[in-house]
Design a protein around this motif. Sequence first.
Motif, mmCIF file in Angstrom:
data_model
loop_
_atom_site.group_PDB
_atom_site.id
_atom_site.type_symbol
_atom_site.label_atom_id
_atom_site.label_comp_id
_atom_site.label_asym_id
_atom_site.label_seq_id
_atom_site.Cartn_x
_atom_site.Cartn_y
_atom_site.Cartn_z
ATOM 1 N N LYS A 19 0.477 -1.174 -0.306
ATOM 2 C CA LYS A 19 0.365 0.213 0.166
ATOM 3 C C LYS A 19 0.519 1.312 -0.531
ATOM 4 N N VAL A 20 1.685 1.369 -0.078
ATOM 5 C CA VAL A 20 2.899 2.655 0.237
ATOM 6 C C VAL A 20 4.822 2.334 0.578
ATOM 7 N N LYS A 21 5.582 3.526 0.473
ATOM 8 C CA LYS A 21 6.675 3.199 -0.582
ATOM 9 C C LYS A 21 6.540 4.495 0.165
ATOM 10 N N ILE A 22 8.217 4.180 1.007
ATOM 11 C CA ILE A 22 8.711 5.299 1.644
ATOM 12 C C ILE A 22 9.807 5.599 1.259
ATOM 13 N N SER A 23 10.583 5.858 1.117
ATOM 14 C CA SER A 23 11.858 6.619 0.474
ATOM 15 C C SER A 23 12.460 7.870 1.350
ATOM 16 N N MET A 46 14.691 6.462 15.417
ATOM 17 C CA MET A 46 16.326 7.268 14.226
ATOM 18 C C MET A 46 17.333 6.038 14.535
ATOM 19 N N GLU A 47 18.202 5.879 13.548
ATOM 20 C CA GLU A 47 19.764 4.409 13.746
ATOM 21 C C GLU A 47 21.011 5.741 13.198
ATOM 22 N N MET A 48 22.313 5.596 14.432
ATOM 23 C CA MET A 48 23.032 6.526 13.952
ATOM 24 C C MET A 48 22.615 8.015 13.308
ATOM 25 N N PHE A 49 21.782 9.029 13.848
ATOM 26 C CA PHE A 49 21.160 9.946 14.230
ATOM 27 C C PHE A 49 20.976 10.445 12.546
ATOM 28 N N LEU A 50 20.105 8.922 12.089
ATOM 29 C CA LEU A 50 19.571 9.272 11.039
ATOM 30 C C LEU A 50 17.879 8.911 10.443
ATOM 31 N N VAL A 51 17.109 9.121 9.890
ATOM 32 C CA VAL A 51 15.750 8.736 10.223
ATOM 33 C C VAL A 51 16.251 6.801 8.960
ATOM 34 N N LYS A 52 14.949 6.048 10.122
ATOM 35 C CA LYS A 52 14.888 5.091 9.434
ATOM 36 C C LYS A 52 13.092 4.160 9.281
ATOM 37 N N VAL A 53 13.344 4.191 8.233
ATOM 38 C CA VAL A 53 11.698 3.025 8.854
ATOM 39 C C VAL A 53 11.537 2.202 9.670
ATOM 40 N N ILE A 54 10.844 1.655 10.532
ATOM 41 C CA ILE A 54 10.934 0.909 11.621
ATOM 42 C C ILE A 54 9.849 -0.071 11.110
ATOM 43 N N ASP A 55 8.522 -0.162 10.904
ATOM 44 C CA ASP A 55 7.694 -0.921 10.990
ATOM 45 C C ASP A 55 6.608 -0.030 9.944
ATOM 46 N N ILE A 56 6.610 -0.634 8.518
ATOM 47 C CA ILE A 56 5.929 -0.404 7.098
ATOM 48 C C ILE A 56 4.585 -0.626 7.047
ATOM 49 N N ASP A 57 4.803 -1.325 7.952
ATOM 50 C CA ASP A 57 3.187 -2.415 7.963
ATOM 51 C C ASP A 57 2.708 -0.935 8.603
#
Length: 79
Positions: A19-23, A46-57
């Motif tokens: 349903k979605v794509k996060i870039s 956040m991971e190493m001071f950068l945003v990350k997708v944790i749970d796209i669902d």
Amino acid sequence: MANVQVNAAEKIEATENPKVKISIIPRFCKGCEICVKLCPTQVLGMEMFLVKVIDIDKCTVCMLCELRCPDFAIFVDKK
């Protein structure tokens, strides 16, 4: 998508489900955590001071992260 110039060699981290794509463009992210704090379903972290997708669902495609990112580092595409 905002009018942001990205060359072909630019590193883009994309996470998607049906349903979605996060870039995310890591070079643009300054680690302000605005997107993480605004996400109502805690999709981002956040991971190493950068945003990350944790749970796209968990993403509801509310677009708050994309709309509020001051650096145009995150893009949400509804499929």
